[in-house]
Design a protein around this motif. Structure first.
Motif, PDB file in Angstrom:
ATOM      1  N   HIS A 112       0.862  -1.518  -0.149  1.00  0.00           N
ATOM      2  CA  HIS A 112      -0.247  -0.215  -0.194  1.00  0.00           C
ATOM      3  C   HIS A 112       0.777   1.490   0.262  1.00  0.00           C
ATOM      4  O   HIS A 112       1.863   0.930   0.432  1.00  0.00           O
ATOM      5  CB  HIS A 112      -1.307   0.061   1.127  1.00  0.00           C
ATOM      6  N   CYS A 147      -3.852   6.266   0.498  1.00  0.00           N
ATOM      7  CA  CYS A 147      -3.047   4.801  -0.311  1.00  0.00           C
ATOM      8  C   CYS A 147      -2.384   5.242  -1.754  1.00  0.00           C
ATOM      9  O   CYS A 147      -3.618   5.675  -2.820  1.00  0.00           O
ATOM     10  CB  CYS A 147      -3.846   3.582  -0.847  1.00  0.00           C
ATOM     11  N   GLU A 149      -0.502   3.390  -4.186  1.00  0.00           N
ATOM     12  CA  GLU A 149       0.185   2.576  -5.031  1.00  0.00           C
ATOM     13  C   GLU A 149      -1.365   1.592  -4.451  1.00  0.00           C
ATOM     14  O   GLU A 149      -2.138   1.064  -4.070  1.00  0.00           O
ATOM     15  CB  GLU A 149       0.749   1.651  -4.131  1.00  0.00           C
ATOM     16  N   TYR A 150      -1.992   1.018  -6.197  1.00  0.00           N
ATOM     17  CA  TYR A 150      -2.926   0.627  -6.548  1.00  0.00           C
ATOM     18  C   TYR A 150      -3.222  -0.940  -5.635  1.00  0.00           C
ATOM     19  O   TYR A 150      -1.643  -1.516  -5.805  1.00  0.00           O
ATOM     20  CB  TYR A 150      -3.375  -0.331  -7.626  1.00  0.00           C
ATOM     21  N   CYS A 151      -3.878  -1.404  -5.010  1.00  0.00           N
ATOM     22  CA  CYS A 151      -4.103  -2.678  -3.700  1.00  0.00           C
ATOM     23  C   CYS A 151      -5.268  -2.977  -3.767  1.00  0.00           C
ATOM     24  O   CYS A 151      -5.365  -4.378  -3.733  1.00  0.00           O
ATOM     25  CB  CYS A 151      -4.143  -1.916  -2.182  1.00  0.00           C
ATOM     26  N   HIS A 155      -8.977   0.307  -3.401  1.00  0.00           N
ATOM     27  CA  HIS A 155      -8.327   1.082  -3.354  1.00  0.00           C
ATOM     28  C   HIS A 155      -8.489   2.826  -3.392  1.00  0.00           C
ATOM     29  O   HIS A 155      -7.810   3.601  -2.661  1.00  0.00           O
ATOM     30  CB  HIS A 155      -7.070   0.909  -4.878  1.00  0.00           C
ATOM     31  N   MET A 158      -9.173   4.091  -0.453  1.00  0.00           N
ATOM     32  CA  MET A 158      -8.318   2.892   1.227  1.00  0.00           C
ATOM     33  C   MET A 158      -7.629   5.040   2.298  1.00  0.00           C
ATOM     34  O   MET A 158      -6.757   5.617   0.770  1.00  0.00           O
ATOM     35  CB  MET A 158      -7.006   2.610   0.734  1.00  0.00           C
TER      36      MET A 158
HETATM   37 CU1  CUA Z   1      -4.160   0.531  -0.449  1.00  0.00          CU
HETATM   38 CU2  CUA Z   1      -4.289   1.662  -2.122  1.00  0.00          CU
END
Ligand code: CUA
Length: 165
Positions: A112, A147, A149-151, A155, A158
């Motif tokens: 993340h 966040c 970062e693609y999670c 996402h 987040m």
């Molecule tokens: Cu955690 Cu995007």
């Protein structure tokens, strides 16, 4: 001869487009090279990997067994935070005005991001890694933690909030 001239025009056009493309790429690379997104001015603004941790055992591993703020000095704190899909623990986080905060962050699942827009705080929360970064909150208000970062599917949602007061 008519066709020959058309071909010449097309070749010329192609070359010009290629040149424009190369120029644009070069300019972009130069621009990014000269001004990186977060120009770190001091040691305090760099994040560090400070240890390894088993992401499946955070509940029984200090300091992640007790996420939250812990006073370690005169208006100096440790903020232990776990990033997970899709949020942060604790949520929200209250921080006293002027506090120097050492963020200690890991992830319990996937990679993340941990970004506080308007500050230099921007690093990755990775499973298995402990990442630390220090920031002093000189201005009161509500800070967003995002966040970046693609999670996964959640996402975009987040985030958490830091209240400085
Ligand atoms: Cu955690 Cu995007």
């Amino acid at each position: 001869m008519h066709i020959h001239r058309l071909e010449k025009i097309w070749i010329g056009f192609g070359l010009i487009m290629l040149l424009v493309f190369l120029l644009l790429t070069g300019v972009a690379a130069f621009a990014f090279g000269v001004s990186p997104p977060s120009s770190a001015s001091g040691h305090e603004h760099m994040e560090h990997h400070t240890g390894k941790v088993d992401p499946t055992k955070l509940k029984t591993t200090a300091p992640f067994d007790k996420p939250g703020l812990k006073q370690i000095g005169n208006n100096e704190y440790e903020a232990v935070i776990i990033a997970y899909a899709f949020g942060y623990n604790p949520d929200p986080l209250d921080i006293p005005l002027g506090a120097k905060v050492h963020f200690i962050v890991t992830s319990s699942d996937v990679v993340h991001g941990f970004e506080i827009p308007g500050t230099n705080v921007n690093f990755m929360a990775e499973p298995g890694e402990v990442t630390e970064m220090t920031h002093t909150f000189d201005k009161a208000g509500e800070y967003l933690v995002l966040c970046n970062e693609y999670c996964g599917t959640g996402h975009e949602m987040m985030k958490t909030t830091i209240n400085v007061k």
